[in-house]
Design a protein around this motif. Structure first.
Motif, PDB file in Angstrom:
ATOM      1  N   MET A 204       0.823  -1.198   0.000  1.00  0.00           N
ATOM      2  CA  MET A 204       0.000   0.000   0.000  1.00  0.00           C
ATOM      3  C   MET A 204       0.861   1.253   0.000  1.00  0.00           C
ATOM      4  SD  MET A 204      -2.693   1.231   2.925  1.00  0.00           S
ATOM      5  CE  MET A 204      -1.357   1.953   3.920  1.00  0.00           C
ATOM      6  N   LYS A 205       0.487   2.241  -0.834  1.00  0.00           N
ATOM      7  CA  LYS A 205       1.248   3.475  -0.946  1.00  0.00           C
ATOM      8  C   LYS A 205       0.606   4.585  -0.129  1.00  0.00           C
ATOM      9  CE  LYS A 205       4.334   1.673  -3.505  1.00  0.00           C
ATOM     10  NZ  LYS A 205       5.649   1.375  -2.885  1.00  0.00           N
ATOM     11  N   THR A 206       1.449   5.506   0.345  1.00  0.00           N
ATOM     12  CA  THR A 206       0.987   6.701   1.045  1.00  0.00           C
ATOM     13  C   THR A 206       1.717   7.900   0.461  1.00  0.00           C
ATOM     14  OG1 THR A 206       2.684   6.472   2.767  1.00  0.00           O
ATOM     15  CG2 THR A 206       0.551   5.408   3.177  1.00  0.00           C
ATOM     16  N   GLY A 207       1.194   9.110   0.768  1.00  0.00           N
ATOM     17  CA  GLY A 207       1.820  10.325   0.269  1.00  0.00           C
ATOM     18  C   GLY A 207       1.391  10.628  -1.162  1.00  0.00           C
ATOM     19  N   TRP A 208       2.180  11.475  -1.835  1.00  0.00           N
ATOM     20  CA  TRP A 208       1.844  11.893  -3.188  1.00  0.00           C
ATOM     21  C   TRP A 208       2.114  10.781  -4.193  1.00  0.00           C
ATOM     22  CZ3 TRP A 208      -1.047  15.949  -4.230  1.00  0.00           C
ATOM     23  CH2 TRP A 208      -1.105  16.993  -3.311  1.00  0.00           C
ATOM     24  N   LEU A 209       1.193  10.672  -5.159  1.00  0.00           N
ATOM     25  CA  LEU A 209       1.304   9.656  -6.204  1.00  0.00           C
ATOM     26  C   LEU A 209       1.001  10.300  -7.551  1.00  0.00           C
ATOM     27  CD1 LEU A 209       1.327   6.621  -7.232  1.00  0.00           C
ATOM     28  CD2 LEU A 209      -1.153   6.688  -6.858  1.00  0.00           C
ATOM     29  N   TYR A 210       1.877  10.089  -8.525  1.00  0.00           N
ATOM     30  CA  TYR A 210       1.645  10.590  -9.884  1.00  0.00           C
ATOM     31  C   TYR A 210       1.240   9.415 -10.757  1.00  0.00           C
ATOM     32  CZ  TYR A 210       2.244  13.252 -14.188  1.00  0.00           C
ATOM     33  OH  TYR A 210       2.025  13.891 -15.391  1.00  0.00           O
ATOM     34  N   GLU A 211       0.006   9.450 -11.247  1.00  0.00           N
ATOM     35  CA  GLU A 211      -0.533   8.325 -11.993  1.00  0.00           C
ATOM     36  C   GLU A 211      -1.354   8.836 -13.173  1.00  0.00           C
ATOM     37  OE1 GLU A 211      -0.023   5.176 -11.665  1.00  0.00           O
ATOM     38  OE2 GLU A 211      -1.748   4.110 -12.492  1.00  0.00           O
ATOM     39  N   ASN A 212      -1.000   8.366 -14.383  1.00  0.00           N
ATOM     40  CA  ASN A 212      -1.754   8.708 -15.594  1.00  0.00           C
ATOM     41  C   ASN A 212      -1.964  10.207 -15.763  1.00  0.00           C
ATOM     42  OD1 ASN A 212      -2.051   5.967 -16.304  1.00  0.00           O
ATOM     43  ND2 ASN A 212      -3.887   5.769 -15.035  1.00  0.00           N
ATOM     44  N   GLY A 213      -0.896  10.967 -15.538  1.00  0.00           N
ATOM     45  CA  GLY A 213      -0.935  12.402 -15.793  1.00  0.00           C
ATOM     46  C   GLY A 213      -1.523  13.253 -14.691  1.00  0.00           C
ATOM     47  N   SER A 214      -1.863  12.673 -13.533  1.00  0.00           N
ATOM     48  CA  SER A 214      -2.443  13.440 -12.431  1.00  0.00           C
ATOM     49  C   SER A 214      -1.759  13.087 -11.113  1.00  0.00           C
ATOM     50  CB  SER A 214      -3.950  13.158 -12.296  1.00  0.00           C
ATOM     51  OG  SER A 214      -4.652  13.559 -13.448  1.00  0.00           O
ATOM     52  N   TRP A 215      -1.800  14.077 -10.210  1.00  0.00           N
ATOM     53  CA  TRP A 215      -1.286  13.859  -8.866  1.00  0.00           C
ATOM     54  C   TRP A 215      -2.426  13.499  -7.917  1.00  0.00           C
ATOM     55  CZ3 TRP A 215       3.610  13.318  -7.326  1.00  0.00           C
ATOM     56  CH2 TRP A 215       4.631  13.798  -8.154  1.00  0.00           C
ATOM     57  N   TYR A 216      -2.159  12.550  -7.021  1.00  0.00           N
ATOM     58  CA  TYR A 216      -3.111  12.120  -6.005  1.00  0.00           C
ATOM     59  C   TYR A 216      -2.402  12.135  -4.658  1.00  0.00           C
ATOM     60  CZ  TYR A 216      -5.593  10.303 -10.084  1.00  0.00           C
ATOM     61  OH  TYR A 216      -6.228  10.183 -11.301  1.00  0.00           O
ATOM     62  N   TYR A 217      -3.195  12.220  -3.597  1.00  0.00           N
ATOM     63  CA  TYR A 217      -2.587  12.143  -2.268  1.00  0.00           C
ATOM     64  C   TYR A 217      -3.234  11.014  -1.485  1.00  0.00           C
ATOM     65  CZ  TYR A 217      -0.451  13.427   2.126  1.00  0.00           C
ATOM     66  OH  TYR A 217       0.298  13.399   3.280  1.00  0.00           O
ATOM     67  N   LEU A 218      -2.386  10.149  -0.946  1.00  0.00           N
ATOM     68  CA  LEU A 218      -2.834   9.003  -0.156  1.00  0.00           C
ATOM     69  C   LEU A 218      -2.460   9.243   1.302  1.00  0.00           C
ATOM     70  CD1 LEU A 218      -1.450   6.429  -2.722  1.00  0.00           C
ATOM     71  CD2 LEU A 218      -3.846   7.078  -2.444  1.00  0.00           C
ATOM     72  N   GLN A 219      -3.459   9.239   2.161  1.00  0.00           N
ATOM     73  CA  GLN A 219      -3.236   9.530   3.572  1.00  0.00           C
ATOM     74  C   GLN A 219      -2.406   8.426   4.229  1.00  0.00           C
ATOM     75  OE1 GLN A 219      -6.989  10.861   5.487  1.00  0.00           O
ATOM     76  NE2 GLN A 219      -7.856  10.856   3.411  1.00  0.00           N
ATOM     77  N   ASP A 220      -2.033   8.644   5.488  1.00  0.00           N
ATOM     78  CA  ASP A 220      -1.228   7.645   6.207  1.00  0.00           C
ATOM     79  C   ASP A 220      -1.945   6.302   6.278  1.00  0.00           C
ATOM     80  OD1 ASP A 220       0.741   9.514   6.577  1.00  0.00           O
ATOM     81  OD2 ASP A 220       0.174  10.004   8.640  1.00  0.00           O
ATOM     82  N   SER A 221      -3.268   6.326   6.265  1.00  0.00           N
ATOM     83  CA  SER A 221      -4.049   5.094   6.283  1.00  0.00           C
ATOM     84  C   SER A 221      -4.119   4.450   4.906  1.00  0.00           C
ATOM     85  CB  SER A 221      -5.476   5.384   6.757  1.00  0.00           C
ATOM     86  OG  SER A 221      -6.143   6.234   5.822  1.00  0.00           O
ATOM     87  N   GLY A 222      -3.587   5.162   3.886  1.00  0.00           N
ATOM     88  CA  GLY A 222      -3.657   4.678   2.517  1.00  0.00           C
ATOM     89  C   GLY A 222      -4.869   5.191   1.765  1.00  0.00           C
ATOM     90  N   LEU A 223      -5.833   5.774   2.480  1.00  0.00           N
ATOM     91  CA  LEU A 223      -7.060   6.258   1.866  1.00  0.00           C
ATOM     92  C   LEU A 223      -6.780   7.457   0.973  1.00  0.00           C
ATOM     93  CD1 LEU A 223     -10.186   6.079   1.733  1.00  0.00           C
ATOM     94  CD2 LEU A 223     -10.218   7.668   3.682  1.00  0.00           C
ATOM     95  N   MET A 224      -7.301   7.431  -0.245  1.00  0.00           N
ATOM     96  CA  MET A 224      -7.125   8.543  -1.180  1.00  0.00           C
ATOM     97  C   MET A 224      -7.881   9.765  -0.673  1.00  0.00           C
ATOM     98  SD  MET A 224      -8.348   8.820  -5.163  1.00  0.00           S
ATOM     99  CE  MET A 224     -10.058   9.143  -4.657  1.00  0.00           C
ATOM    100  N   ALA A 225      -7.199  10.923  -0.649  1.00  0.00           N
ATOM    101  CA  ALA A 225      -7.799  12.151  -0.143  1.00  0.00           C
ATOM    102  C   ALA A 225      -8.607  12.847  -1.232  1.00  0.00           C
ATOM    103  CB  ALA A 225      -6.713  13.087   0.375  1.00  0.00           C
ATOM    104  N   THR A 226      -9.649  13.544  -0.820  1.00  0.00           N
ATOM    105  CA  THR A 226     -10.433  14.410  -1.703  1.00  0.00           C
ATOM    106  C   THR A 226     -10.716  15.703  -0.963  1.00  0.00           C
ATOM    107  OG1 THR A 226     -12.546  13.459  -0.948  1.00  0.00           O
ATOM    108  CG2 THR A 226     -11.530  12.480  -2.911  1.00  0.00           C
ATOM    109  N   GLY A 227     -11.054  16.761  -1.721  1.00  0.00           N
ATOM    110  CA  GLY A 227     -11.353  18.049  -1.100  1.00  0.00           C
ATOM    111  C   GLY A 227     -10.071  18.776  -0.707  1.00  0.00           C
ATOM    112  N   TRP A 228     -10.192  19.684   0.254  1.00  0.00           N
ATOM    113  CA  TRP A 228      -9.034  20.463   0.688  1.00  0.00           C
ATOM    114  C   TRP A 228      -8.068  19.606   1.502  1.00  0.00           C
ATOM    115  CZ3 TRP A 228      -7.734  24.854  -1.384  1.00  0.00           C
ATOM    116  CH2 TRP A 228      -8.713  25.675  -1.944  1.00  0.00           C
TER     117      TRP A 228
END
Length: 288
Positions: A204-228
């Protein structure tokens, strides 16, 4: 006389050799020991196909291994009619074949088929609906990954195939809840929760992830963040898809914010955007 003969055979064919060449450590399985009340013997003591419930785990018993040659010489009347000279069988303290059972023998688990023959190189299901894998030496594999049919599985310290979330050597993995297969890439759990697992290793990955041309953020729990999202002292905005947004973002009421090319929210500064000057306060709100 009968018991003397039984114990003689058991003493000669102890399990030491089989256990030594496996080269693994197999801890005791945390399940209640079976009592003699669960044994079912017929009056003739010649056929014992129903001694054990199918694939029940038994331990804390005096169990040993006999090879087919010894059975044919001295114990054939205690076993099913078909005996394979090159095969190994599990027997209890009375010399009876342990049929369709999983047994703890000298610290390692073995499984037998309906004839009491030790199975090798296959999956077997326990009475609790769990799965174990028995190697080509007949011993259950424990505390290790196995790769079968292009799929990774993990067997815990008890030899049980794990499913769902598991912490293995300091990293989190997710195994399919039905098949136990290690998952990779994006997985959705529940209605809205997304996680990302390494496409090769499965962790399981955490932190910033660059995938298919976009950046995502994965929390310490691994859950993908949304919103602010506040990362350090910088604010970012992640769309409902999880992708990091850039450009203008509307807030409550008439409030507007601006997310720079790296996603960071403009804060307490002036920027020229498309040839027009804009000012932002310390909260990131566009003020004029």
């Amino acid at each position: 006389m009968f018991l003397k003969k039984i114990w003689k055979g058991i003493g000669i064919f102890a399990l030491a050799g089989c256990v030594m060449f496996s080269g693994m450590i197999y801890p005791t399985f945390a399940e209640e020991a079976t009592t003699d009340d669960e044994f079912v013997y017929d009056e003739s003591e010649k056929q014992f196909a129903e001694i054990f419930c199918f694939n029940r785990v038994y331990e804390d018993m005096e169990v040993t291994v006999l090879n087919g040659e010894e059975i044919m010489e001295d114990y054939e009347y205690l076993f099913p009619s078909v005996i394979y000279p090159s095969a190994f069988y599990l027997v209890d303290q009375e010399g009876r074949a342990l049929c369709a059972a999983i047994c703890l023998v000298n610290g390692q688990y073995f499984c037998t088929d309906a004839d009491g023959k030790i199975v090798k190189g296959c999956w077997e299901e326990t009475s609790q609906g769990k799965w174990m894998y028995f190697g080509w030496d007949g011993c259950a594999l424990t505390s290790q990954w196995i790769y079968l049919n292009n799929t990774w599985y993990y067997l815990n310290e008890k030899g049980i195939m794990v499913d769902e979330w598991n912490l293995i050597n300091g990293k989190w993995y997710y195994m399919d809840e039905t098949s136990g297969a290690m998952q990779t890439g994006w997985i959705k759990l529940g209605k809205t929760d997304w996680y990302y697992l390494d496409p090769v290793n499965g962790d399981m990955k955490t932190g910033w992830l660059y995938e298919n041309g976009s950046w995502y953020y994965l929390q310490d729990s691994g859950l993908m963040a949304t919103g602010w999202l506040l990362d350090g002292s910088t604010w970012y905005y992640l769309e409902s898809s999880g992708a990091m947004k850039t450009g203008w973002q509307k807030g409550a009421g008439d409030t507007w914010y601006y997310l720079k090319a790296d996603g960071a929210m403009a804060c307490n500064e002036k920027l020229t955007i498309d040839g027009v000057s804009y000012s932002f306060n310390q909260s990131g709100e566009w003020i004029h």
